[in-house]
Write a protein that holds these residues in place. Structure first.
Motif, short mmCIF file in Angstrom:
data_model
loop_
_atom_site.label_atom_id
_atom_site.label_comp_id
_atom_site.label_asym_id
_atom_site.label_seq_id
_atom_site.Cartn_x
_atom_site.Cartn_y
_atom_site.Cartn_z
N GLN A 77 -34.64 -9.89 -12.52
CA GLN A 77 -35.40 -9.46 -13.70
C GLN A 77 -34.48 -9.38 -14.93
OE1 GLN A 77 -38.54 -9.36 -14.19
NE2 GLN A 77 -38.63 -8.34 -16.18
N ALA A 78 -33.27 -8.87 -14.75
CA ALA A 78 -32.31 -8.81 -15.86
C ALA A 78 -31.99 -10.22 -16.37
CB ALA A 78 -31.04 -8.08 -15.43
N GLY A 79 -31.82 -11.16 -15.45
CA GLY A 79 -31.58 -12.55 -15.84
C GLY A 79 -32.77 -13.15 -16.55
N HIS A 80 -33.96 -12.82 -16.09
CA HIS A 80 -35.20 -13.29 -16.71
C HIS A 80 -35.27 -12.79 -18.15
CE1 HIS A 80 -39.50 -14.12 -17.16
NE2 HIS A 80 -39.76 -12.84 -17.32
N LYS A 118 -40.25 -30.43 -22.47
CA LYS A 118 -39.24 -29.51 -22.98
C LYS A 118 -39.55 -28.09 -22.50
CE LYS A 118 -35.70 -28.00 -25.26
NZ LYS A 118 -34.34 -28.25 -24.80
N ALA A 119 -40.82 -27.69 -22.51
CA ALA A 119 -41.19 -26.37 -22.02
C ALA A 119 -40.88 -26.24 -20.53
CB ALA A 119 -42.68 -26.11 -22.28
N LYS A 120 -41.09 -27.31 -19.79
CA LYS A 120 -40.77 -27.30 -18.35
C LYS A 120 -39.27 -27.12 -18.14
CE LYS A 120 -41.56 -29.78 -14.09
NZ LYS A 120 -41.06 -30.94 -13.44
N GLU A 121 -38.47 -27.80 -18.92
CA GLU A 121 -37.01 -27.68 -18.84
C GLU A 121 -36.59 -26.23 -19.11
OE1 GLU A 121 -33.55 -28.85 -21.96
OE2 GLU A 121 -34.85 -30.51 -21.35
N LEU A 122 -37.19 -25.60 -20.12
CA LEU A 122 -36.85 -24.22 -20.46
C LEU A 122 -37.28 -23.25 -19.37
CD1 LEU A 122 -37.84 -24.34 -24.22
CD2 LEU A 122 -35.52 -24.02 -23.33
N THR A 123 -38.46 -23.45 -18.81
CA THR A 123 -38.94 -22.52 -17.79
C THR A 123 -38.19 -22.69 -16.48
OG1 THR A 123 -40.77 -23.98 -17.14
CG2 THR A 123 -41.25 -22.31 -18.81
N GLU A 124 -37.78 -23.91 -16.18
CA GLU A 124 -37.02 -24.14 -14.94
C GLU A 124 -35.62 -23.51 -14.99
OE1 GLU A 124 -37.28 -28.38 -14.34
OE2 GLU A 124 -39.19 -28.18 -13.26
N ALA A 125 -35.15 -23.18 -16.19
CA ALA A 125 -33.85 -22.53 -16.33
C ALA A 125 -33.95 -21.01 -16.19
CB ALA A 125 -33.23 -22.88 -17.68
N ASP A 126 -35.16 -20.49 -16.05
CA ASP A 126 -35.38 -19.04 -15.91
C ASP A 126 -34.97 -18.59 -14.51
OD1 ASP A 126 -36.78 -16.49 -15.34
OD2 ASP A 126 -37.71 -16.83 -17.29
N PRO A 127 -34.11 -17.57 -14.40
CA PRO A 127 -33.68 -17.09 -13.08
C PRO A 127 -34.84 -16.66 -12.17
CG PRO A 127 -32.24 -16.22 -14.76
CD PRO A 127 -33.38 -16.89 -15.48
#
Length: 162
Positions: A77-80, A118-127
């Protein structure tokens, strides 16, 4: 006398015309008060003629991997939250927030990006996505360009930071 009669009739017609109720039909233009339109702001925010623009909306849904212990879940959660702050600082994230009540849809992201990819790339980087705690459902969305000012305004009203 005929002249006074003509003037009287003209005054009565003028008075009647000036005191007629205004049409109750709604104005078909999106902004009937042109004096408040700010062309420079509309351009800055990427607004179209309706004051709108395209975004990508992400629905954050509960993922299938939610068996982490409390310590690991807190770390994820902290990473998120750090990822959310980073996306906002980089100008990609217009707004974000959780849904209350604990349902399957946990929250939303609204992205200022040109594509779903681009949104997919950003969300896939979410811990939280990487750990399987969240999955994202992405959609193109059309909304007010004024939303581009949310983060700027939010900073002026928040006493605490996440």
């Amino acid at each position: 006398m005929k002249y006074i009669h003509t003037i009287s009739i003209a005054l009565i017609l003028l008075f009647t015309a000036c005191n007629q109720p205004q049409s109750q039909e709604p104005d078909s233009s999106p902004n009937s008060d042109e004096s408040i339109f700010n062309a420079a702001l509309a351009e800055e925010l990427g607004a179209d003629d309706y004051g709108m623009r395209q975004y990508v909306m992400a629905f954050l849904k509960a993922g299938s991997v939610r068996s982490q212990d409390a310590e690991e879940a807190a770390r994820i959660q902290a990473g998120h939250m750090a990822h959310i702050n980073k996306m906002a600082e980089e100008g990609y994230l217009v707004l974000a927030g959780p849904f209350l009540g604990g349902g399957d849809i946990r929250g939303i992201f609204l992205f200022d990006v040109d594509s779903l990819e681009k949104a997919k790339e950003l969300t896939e980087a979410d811990p939280a996505v990487q750990a399987g705690r969240l999955v994202m459902e992405l959609h193109l969305w059309y909304g007010s360009a004024a939303l581009m000012k949310v983060n700027e305004i939010h900073k002026t009203i928040a006493k605490l930071a996440f």
